[in-house]
Design a protein around this motif. Structure first.
Motif, mmCIF file in Angstrom:
data_model
loop_
_atom_site.group_PDB
_atom_site.id
_atom_site.type_symbol
_atom_site.label_atom_id
_atom_site.label_comp_id
_atom_site.label_asym_id
_atom_site.label_seq_id
_atom_site.Cartn_x
_atom_site.Cartn_y
_atom_site.Cartn_z
ATOM 1 N N GLY A 1 0.797 -1.228 0.000
ATOM 2 C CA GLY A 1 0.000 0.000 0.000
ATOM 3 C C GLY A 1 0.824 1.270 0.000
ATOM 4 N N ASP A 2 1.803 1.369 0.839
ATOM 5 C CA ASP A 2 2.637 2.560 0.955
ATOM 6 C C ASP A 2 3.678 2.578 -0.170
ATOM 7 N N PRO A 3 3.665 3.634 -1.017
ATOM 8 C CA PRO A 3 4.608 3.684 -2.137
ATOM 9 C C PRO A 3 6.078 3.662 -1.702
ATOM 10 N N ILE A 4 6.401 4.264 -0.563
ATOM 11 C CA ILE A 4 7.792 4.263 -0.098
ATOM 12 C C ILE A 4 8.198 2.853 0.333
ATOM 13 N N ALA A 5 7.307 2.126 0.975
ATOM 14 C CA ALA A 5 7.596 0.737 1.351
ATOM 15 C C ALA A 5 7.763 -0.127 0.100
ATOM 16 N N MET A 6 6.931 0.120 -0.915
ATOM 17 C CA MET A 6 7.063 -0.617 -2.173
ATOM 18 C C MET A 6 8.409 -0.308 -2.825
ATOM 19 N N LEU A 7 8.787 0.975 -2.836
ATOM 20 C CA LEU A 7 10.065 1.385 -3.417
ATOM 21 C C LEU A 7 11.226 0.734 -2.671
ATOM 22 N N SER A 8 11.166 0.769 -1.354
ATOM 23 C CA SER A 8 12.223 0.181 -0.535
ATOM 24 C C SER A 8 12.353 -1.319 -0.801
ATOM 25 N N GLY A 9 11.226 -2.014 -0.883
ATOM 26 C CA GLY A 9 11.252 -3.447 -1.177
ATOM 27 C C GLY A 9 11.814 -3.750 -2.556
ATOM 28 N N SER A 10 11.414 -2.946 -3.537
ATOM 29 C CA SER A 10 11.927 -3.133 -4.901
ATOM 30 C C SER A 10 13.421 -2.862 -4.977
ATOM 31 N N MET A 11 13.880 -1.823 -4.295
ATOM 32 C CA MET A 11 15.311 -1.498 -4.317
ATOM 33 C C MET A 11 16.123 -2.559 -3.584
ATOM 34 N N SER A 12 15.580 -3.107 -2.513
ATOM 35 C CA SER A 12 16.258 -4.190 -1.808
ATOM 36 C C SER A 12 16.394 -5.408 -2.718
ATOM 37 N N ALA A 13 15.327 -5.736 -3.428
ATOM 38 C CA ALA A 13 15.362 -6.860 -4.367
ATOM 39 C C ALA A 13 16.342 -6.587 -5.504
ATOM 40 N N PHE A 14 16.400 -5.331 -5.974
ATOM 41 C CA PHE A 14 17.325 -4.963 -7.038
ATOM 42 C C PHE A 14 18.774 -5.155 -6.587
ATOM 43 N N VAL A 15 19.100 -4.630 -5.416
ATOM 44 C CA VAL A 15 20.473 -4.748 -4.902
ATOM 45 C C VAL A 15 20.835 -6.228 -4.710
ATOM 46 N N ASP A 16 19.903 -7.006 -4.179
ATOM 47 C CA ASP A 16 20.164 -8.441 -4.011
ATOM 48 C C ASP A 16 20.371 -9.114 -5.358
ATOM 49 N N TYR A 17 19.533 -8.755 -6.341
ATOM 50 C CA TYR A 17 19.644 -9.373 -7.659
ATOM 51 C C TYR A 17 20.995 -9.058 -8.300
ATOM 52 N N VAL A 18 21.380 -7.802 -8.299
ATOM 53 C CA VAL A 18 22.648 -7.462 -8.953
ATOM 54 C C VAL A 18 23.838 -7.980 -8.149
ATOM 55 N N SER A 19 23.699 -8.096 -6.839
ATOM 56 C CA SER A 19 24.769 -8.697 -6.039
ATOM 57 C C SER A 19 24.937 -10.167 -6.388
ATOM 58 N N ASP A 20 23.813 -10.870 -6.499
ATOM 59 C CA ASP A 20 23.851 -12.297 -6.825
ATOM 60 C C ASP A 20 24.301 -12.545 -8.264
ATOM 61 N N ASN A 21 24.109 -11.564 -9.125
ATOM 62 C CA ASN A 21 24.452 -11.685 -10.548
ATOM 63 C C ASN A 21 25.491 -10.634 -10.940
ATOM 64 N N ARG A 22 26.391 -10.372 -10.040
ATOM 65 C CA ARG A 22 27.382 -9.299 -10.179
ATOM 66 C C ARG A 22 28.130 -9.334 -11.513
ATOM 67 N N ALA A 23 28.709 -10.469 -11.849
ATOM 68 C CA ALA A 23 29.514 -10.558 -13.071
ATOM 69 C C ALA A 23 28.662 -10.255 -14.301
ATOM 70 N N ALA A 24 27.484 -10.849 -14.354
ATOM 71 C CA ALA A 24 26.612 -10.636 -15.510
ATOM 72 C C ALA A 24 26.153 -9.187 -15.573
ATOM 73 N N TYR A 25 25.749 -8.629 -14.446
ATOM 74 C CA TYR A 25 25.267 -7.244 -14.420
ATOM 75 C C TYR A 25 26.371 -6.289 -14.868
ATOM 76 N N MET A 26 27.560 -6.470 -14.325
ATOM 77 C CA MET A 26 28.681 -5.601 -14.699
ATOM 78 C C MET A 26 29.027 -5.768 -16.181
ATOM 79 N N ALA A 27 28.980 -6.996 -16.666
ATOM 80 C CA ALA A 27 29.293 -7.233 -18.082
ATOM 81 C C ALA A 27 28.269 -6.564 -18.987
ATOM 82 N N PHE A 28 26.992 -6.666 -18.628
ATOM 83 C CA PHE A 28 25.960 -6.048 -19.459
ATOM 84 C C PHE A 28 26.025 -4.528 -19.397
ATOM 85 N N MET A 29 26.289 -3.981 -18.229
ATOM 86 C CA MET A 29 26.279 -2.530 -18.078
ATOM 87 C C MET A 29 27.568 -1.872 -18.556
ATOM 88 N N ARG A 30 28.693 -2.551 -18.388
ATOM 89 C CA ARG A 30 29.974 -1.942 -18.688
ATOM 90 C C ARG A 30 30.789 -2.663 -19.753
#
Length: 190
Positions: free
Chosen positions: A75-104
């Motif tokens: 319901g709360d947009p800030i809580a939704m944003l925080s949850g999404s950003m937490s999932a994003f950081v976890d995803y890119v941490s778990d897929n660090r090599a791939a994320y860095m390769a795609f971005m850089r």
């Protein structure tokens, strides 16, 4: 195996390989060998090595978007944003090599890859803009531009943190999460 299942299998194998090595080092021969198929069969499903790499990038983008989807039950947009950003950081941490390769990596300059990146960023921006009114922020061209800039900020800040983590994960999350409402609030008056 159906053609769609075989194509998905090849992409999944590519995703697994790109988690361990740069995209440029994911060869057609290695994928064919891992799948137990001929090189020619792989080219039946993908026009070129580049086409295969784009399919891997698209699959990874879809995977990231799925796992970072806002939890609308909060319901709360800030809580939704925080949850999404937490999932994003976890995803890119778990897929660090791939994320860095795609971005850089060298593939980041390819037009087909840029299209995947741009579509992914557009989907992320759309999510944010869909919830802006709940924060009392009218969606204007300036706000849209700001949200797109914030996404770039999140990507660059996260890459910096992955490369040299001078702050904690929680500090990173606080920074990227707080930046959006602060920016949107400032530009909302323009």
């Amino acid at each position: 195996m159906s053609p769609e299942a075989r194509r998905d299998q090849l992409i999944d194998l590519g995703l697994a390989m790109v988690r361990e090595r740069p995209l440029e080092q994911v060869s057609i021969d290695a994928i064919a060998e891992a799948a137990g198929v001929s090189r020619a069969l792989l080219f039946h499903y993908f026009e070129s090595k580049q086409d295969f790499h784009v399919a891997i990038a698209r699959a990874q983008a879809d995977e990231m978007l799925e796992c970072t989807a806002p939890d609308t039950t909060l319901g709360d947009p800030i809580a939704m944003l925080s949850g999404s950003m937490s999932a994003f950081v976890d995803y890119v941490s778990d897929n660090r090599a791939a994320y860095m390769a795609f971005m850089r990596g060298s593939s980041s300059a390819d037009p087909a890859m840029r299209e995947v990146f741009d579509q992914t960023r557009a989907a992320m921006a759309s999510r944010v803009l869909d919830h802006a009114p709940a924060l009392g922020i009218a969606v204007t061209p300036v706000v849209e531009m700001t949200v797109h800039g914030w996404i770039s900020f999140v990507e660059e800040t996260t890459i910096g943190w992955l490369t040299e983590p001078v702050i904690t994960r929680d500090q990173l999350l606080g920074l990227i999460t707080a930046a959006l409402p602060a920016l949107a609030g400032v530009v909302g008056d323009l």
